[in-house]
Design an enzyme around this catalytic site. Structure first.
Site, PDB file in Angstrom:
ATOM      1  N   ARG A 178     -12.102  16.161   8.054  1.00  0.00           N
ATOM      2  CA  ARG A 178     -12.963  16.471   6.894  1.00  0.00           C
ATOM      3  C   ARG A 178     -14.381  16.815   7.344  1.00  0.00           C
ATOM      4  O   ARG A 178     -14.908  16.182   8.262  1.00  0.00           O
ATOM      5  CB  ARG A 178     -13.025  15.277   5.939  1.00  0.00           C
ATOM      6  CG  ARG A 178     -11.716  15.018   5.242  1.00  0.00           C
ATOM      7  CD  ARG A 178     -11.800  13.806   4.342  1.00  0.00           C
ATOM      8  NE  ARG A 178     -10.555  13.057   4.433  1.00  0.00           N
ATOM      9  CZ  ARG A 178     -10.450  11.748   4.241  1.00  0.00           C
ATOM     10  NH1 ARG A 178     -11.509  11.040   3.919  1.00  0.00           N
ATOM     11  NH2 ARG A 178      -9.287  11.158   4.357  1.00  0.00           N
ATOM     12  N   LEU A 187     -15.146   3.521  10.747  1.00  0.00           N
ATOM     13  CA  LEU A 187     -14.886   4.741  11.512  1.00  0.00           C
ATOM     14  C   LEU A 187     -13.424   4.785  11.930  1.00  0.00           C
ATOM     15  O   LEU A 187     -13.024   4.188  12.939  1.00  0.00           O
ATOM     16  CB  LEU A 187     -15.792   4.786  12.762  1.00  0.00           C
ATOM     17  CG  LEU A 187     -17.298   4.558  12.520  1.00  0.00           C
ATOM     18  CD1 LEU A 187     -18.075   4.580  13.830  1.00  0.00           C
ATOM     19  CD2 LEU A 187     -17.861   5.616  11.561  1.00  0.00           C
ATOM     20  N   ASN A 199       0.866  -1.175   0.000  1.00  0.00           N
ATOM     21  CA  ASN A 199       0.000   0.000   0.000  1.00  0.00           C
ATOM     22  C   ASN A 199       0.904   1.227   0.000  1.00  0.00           C
ATOM     23  O   ASN A 199       1.457   1.592   1.031  1.00  0.00           O
ATOM     24  CB  ASN A 199      -0.884  -0.051   1.257  1.00  0.00           C
ATOM     25  CG  ASN A 199      -1.822   1.138   1.361  1.00  0.00           C
ATOM     26  OD1 ASN A 199      -1.776   2.047   0.525  1.00  0.00           O
ATOM     27  ND2 ASN A 199      -2.666   1.143   2.380  1.00  0.00           N
ATOM     28  N   GLY A 213     -10.510   8.491   8.382  1.00  0.00           N
ATOM     29  CA  GLY A 213     -11.592   8.786   7.453  1.00  0.00           C
ATOM     30  C   GLY A 213     -12.767   7.915   7.862  1.00  0.00           C
ATOM     31  O   GLY A 213     -12.563   6.825   8.398  1.00  0.00           O
ATOM     32  N   HIS A 258     -13.111   3.217   0.709  1.00  0.00           N
ATOM     33  CA  HIS A 258     -13.045   2.187   1.770  1.00  0.00           C
ATOM     34  C   HIS A 258     -13.727   0.893   1.331  1.00  0.00           C
ATOM     35  O   HIS A 258     -14.147   0.098   2.164  1.00  0.00           O
ATOM     36  CB  HIS A 258     -13.756   2.644   3.069  1.00  0.00           C
ATOM     37  CG  HIS A 258     -13.066   3.732   3.815  1.00  0.00           C
ATOM     38  ND1 HIS A 258     -13.765   4.693   4.496  1.00  0.00           N
ATOM     39  CD2 HIS A 258     -11.768   4.004   4.022  1.00  0.00           C
ATOM     40  CE1 HIS A 258     -12.912   5.527   5.087  1.00  0.00           C
ATOM     41  NE2 HIS A 258     -11.691   5.120   4.806  1.00  0.00           N
ATOM     42  N   GLY A 269     -10.328   1.969  13.320  1.00  0.00           N
ATOM     43  CA  GLY A 269      -9.731   2.457  14.571  1.00  0.00           C
ATOM     44  C   GLY A 269     -10.678   2.874  15.686  1.00  0.00           C
ATOM     45  O   GLY A 269     -10.556   2.407  16.811  1.00  0.00           O
ATOM     46  N   ILE A 270     -11.653   3.741  15.381  1.00  0.00           N
ATOM     47  CA  ILE A 270     -12.537   4.237  16.439  1.00  0.00           C
ATOM     48  C   ILE A 270     -13.400   3.084  16.957  1.00  0.00           C
ATOM     49  O   ILE A 270     -13.518   2.874  18.169  1.00  0.00           O
ATOM     50  CB  ILE A 270     -13.412   5.412  15.926  1.00  0.00           C
ATOM     51  CG1 ILE A 270     -12.506   6.601  15.576  1.00  0.00           C
ATOM     52  CG2 ILE A 270     -14.474   5.803  16.944  1.00  0.00           C
ATOM     53  CD1 ILE A 270     -13.212   7.806  14.980  1.00  0.00           C
TER      54      ILE A 270
HETATM   55  P1  ADP Z   1      -7.084   5.001   9.139  1.00  0.00           P
HETATM   56  O1  ADP Z   1      -8.376   5.530   8.637  1.00  0.00           O
HETATM   57  O2  ADP Z   1      -5.944   5.956   9.023  1.00  0.00           O
HETATM   58  O3  ADP Z   1      -6.762   3.584   8.698  1.00  0.00           O
HETATM   59  P2  ADP Z   1      -7.615   3.810  11.729  1.00  0.00           P
HETATM   60  O4  ADP Z   1      -8.675   2.910  11.276  1.00  0.00           O
HETATM   61  O5  ADP Z   1      -6.323   3.211  12.187  1.00  0.00           O
HETATM   62  O6  ADP Z   1      -7.302   4.954  10.686  1.00  0.00           O
HETATM   63  O7  ADP Z   1      -8.187   4.709  12.904  1.00  0.00           O
HETATM   64  C1  ADP Z   1      -7.429   5.716  13.478  1.00  0.00           C
HETATM   65  C2  ADP Z   1      -8.299   6.501  14.429  1.00  0.00           C
HETATM   66  O8  ADP Z   1      -8.818   5.636  15.437  1.00  0.00           O
HETATM   67  C3  ADP Z   1      -7.543   7.585  15.181  1.00  0.00           C
HETATM   68  O9  ADP Z   1      -7.546   8.784  14.509  1.00  0.00           O
HETATM   69  C4  ADP Z   1      -8.330   7.685  16.473  1.00  0.00           C
HETATM   70  O10 ADP Z   1      -9.237   8.751  16.347  1.00  0.00           O
HETATM   71  C5  ADP Z   1      -9.121   6.415  16.575  1.00  0.00           C
HETATM   72  N1  ADP Z   1      -8.824   5.669  17.811  1.00  0.00           N
HETATM   73  C6  ADP Z   1      -7.785   4.875  18.094  1.00  0.00           C
HETATM   74  N2  ADP Z   1      -7.878   4.390  19.356  1.00  0.00           N
HETATM   75  C7  ADP Z   1      -9.010   4.913  19.887  1.00  0.00           C
HETATM   76  C8  ADP Z   1      -9.688   4.810  21.157  1.00  0.00           C
HETATM   77  N3  ADP Z   1      -9.214   4.085  22.142  1.00  0.00           N
HETATM   78  N4  ADP Z   1     -10.831   5.511  21.302  1.00  0.00           N
HETATM   79  C9  ADP Z   1     -11.355   6.260  20.315  1.00  0.00           C
HETATM   80  N5  ADP Z   1     -10.772   6.387  19.121  1.00  0.00           N
HETATM   81  C10 ADP Z   1      -9.619   5.727  18.901  1.00  0.00           C
END
Ligand code: ADP
Length: 383
Positions: free
Chosen positions: A240, A208, A7, A211, A179, A333-334
């Site tokens: 965004r 979530l 990637n 992005g 996505h 991530g979220i």
């Molecule tokens: P990307 O879209 O870059 O692949 P990810 O899926 O890795 O991103 O998600 C990253 C986001 O996850 C971070 O910006 C953060 O806001 C969120 N995140 C990570 N850990 C936590 C947590 N414990 N609680 C809430 N949000 C989190």
């Protein structure tokens, strides 16, 4: 069969080496700051992590460094690069041409080049990665897996904007959605969890992360998604704005006396959670501030409320669009790191969806799906 998944971003390259018949990751890593003498390689294999400063002037050198790490006598996992039998590349934009993953040929490279116009930040580095691999891993078949292809099943009523039709014809202005690999992966995984065929399910998937996007997945097919012509449309994201009356753009340009580049920066990089809260684009910081009593707490609470409210609104819309709903899937991530927030969203939604609707958190794995697609296409080709 060993499949290397790549990637490439403009200054970074993520990779994973899969033993795909065993669904096993042998090694993975991230090379950052491509284009500098102080690039950083983080390589993980056999439970070990190697952090190394390297000189990496371009993507050709980057692919050489990655192959070097995989074949390294100490940290490597293969003896020779000849053991790599296929490469899967994440490519952001496949326009309307690529409805599924495809073997990379010179014609496909030409098309990805054509779509650079639609994804100027993302498609060019993917092409650099593809071209570097064809030099360094000569004759290894390469497969492109597009973020947009899963959403190519959307009907015209979902993907066309209410603009003069000629702009769709002339410039390809329409909703593409992004996505897609993640939405496809978690839809398939959800069907396994629910022990039902995907072809019988109506799902809403919520990616979530930094992005954010949602998709209405009707019997395995994306029928609508929240991101649009670009990844700016839809949910509130880290930086965004998501959905916005387009008239706001002209009004701001006039009032602030700014041009298209500056307004694009404001909407893409300075809005969303960051812009509303004035604190951060990271959900962890927003939650912390919203719980506190500090000066930023009120705005953090509002940012959080808008974030949740938009998700709820899209769930209502997509349930209506599909006429029914079996499950809502949260990923990225979220979702994966904050069960508290997802429970809050789910309990809020519980009041408005039927009792049979399940809420699931399923970790996404785009790399695995890219490796699987590459494997299928390469195996079929050599059969
Ligand atoms: P990307 O879209 O870059 O692949 P990810 O899926 O890795 O991103 O998600 C990253 C986001 O996850 C971070 O910006 C953060 O806001 C969120 N995140 C990570 N850990 C936590 C947590 N414990 N609680 C809430 N949000 C989190």
């Amino acid at each position: 069969m060993l499949i290397l998944v790549i990637n490439c971003g403009s200054s970074s390259a993520k990779y994973q080496l899969f033993d795909i018949e065993k669904d096993k990751v042998l090694a993975k890593g991230l090379l950052e700051r491509i284009g500098s003498d102080g690039a950083n390689l983080k390589h993980q294999s056999n439970g070990d992590i190697l952090n190394k400063k390297v000189a990496c002037k371009d993507h050709d050198v980057a692919i050489n460094i990655i192959v070097g790490a995989l074949t390294d006598a100490v940290h490597g996992v293969i003896r020779s690069k000849d053991e790599i039998k296929g490469i899967g590349h994440r490519v952001v934009h496949g326009g309307e041409e690529f409805k599924e993953s495809t073997l990379i040929t010179s014609r496909v490279i030409g098309s990805i080049e054509k779509y650079c116009e639609l994804a100027p930040l993302h498609n060019p580095p993917s092409l650099l990665g593809i071209k570097a691999c064809s030099k360094i891993l000569k004759n290894v078949p390469q497969v492109a897996v597009f973020d947009t292809s899963f959403h190519q099943t959307m009907p015209a009523r979902s993907f066309l904007y209410g603009l003069p039709f000629k702009y769709y014809k002339k410039f390809g202005i329409r909703k593409y959605g992004f996505h897609g690999t993640s939405h496809r992966f978690v839809s398939g995984a959800a069907a396994k969890v629910l022990k039902k065929p995907l072809s019988s399910l109506k799902l809403i998937t919520c990616h979530l992360g930094n992005g954010c996007s949602m998709a209405a997945v009707d019997r395995g097919k994306s029928v609508d998604t929240s991101m649009g012509f670009t990844p700016l449309e839809g949910l509130l994201m880290g930086t965004r704005s998501g959905d916005l009356d387009p008239a706001v753009v002209f009004y701001m340009m006039e009032k602030e006396r700014i041009g298209p580049n500056r307004i694009s920066d404001i909407l893409n990089k300075e809005s969303g959670l960051l812009g509303l809260s004035g604190i951060s684009n990271d959900m962890r910081d927003i939650l912390k501030a919203a719980r506190g009593k500090g000066p930023g707490s009120r705005r953090a609470k509002i940012a959080l409320e808008i974030f949740v409210y938009r998700i709820k609104k899209y769930i209502g819309a997509y349930q209506a669009a599909m006429g029914d709903l079996d499950a809502v899937i949260f990923t990225a991530g979220i979702s994966e790191n904050n069960p508290w927030l997802i429970k809050k969203i789910a309990s809020d939604l519980r009041k408005v969806v039927s009792k049979k609707v399940k809420f699931l958190v399923i970790p996404t794995n785009e790399e695995l799906l890219i490796a699987r697609d590459a494997y299928k296409i390469i195996k079929k080709r050599s059969a």
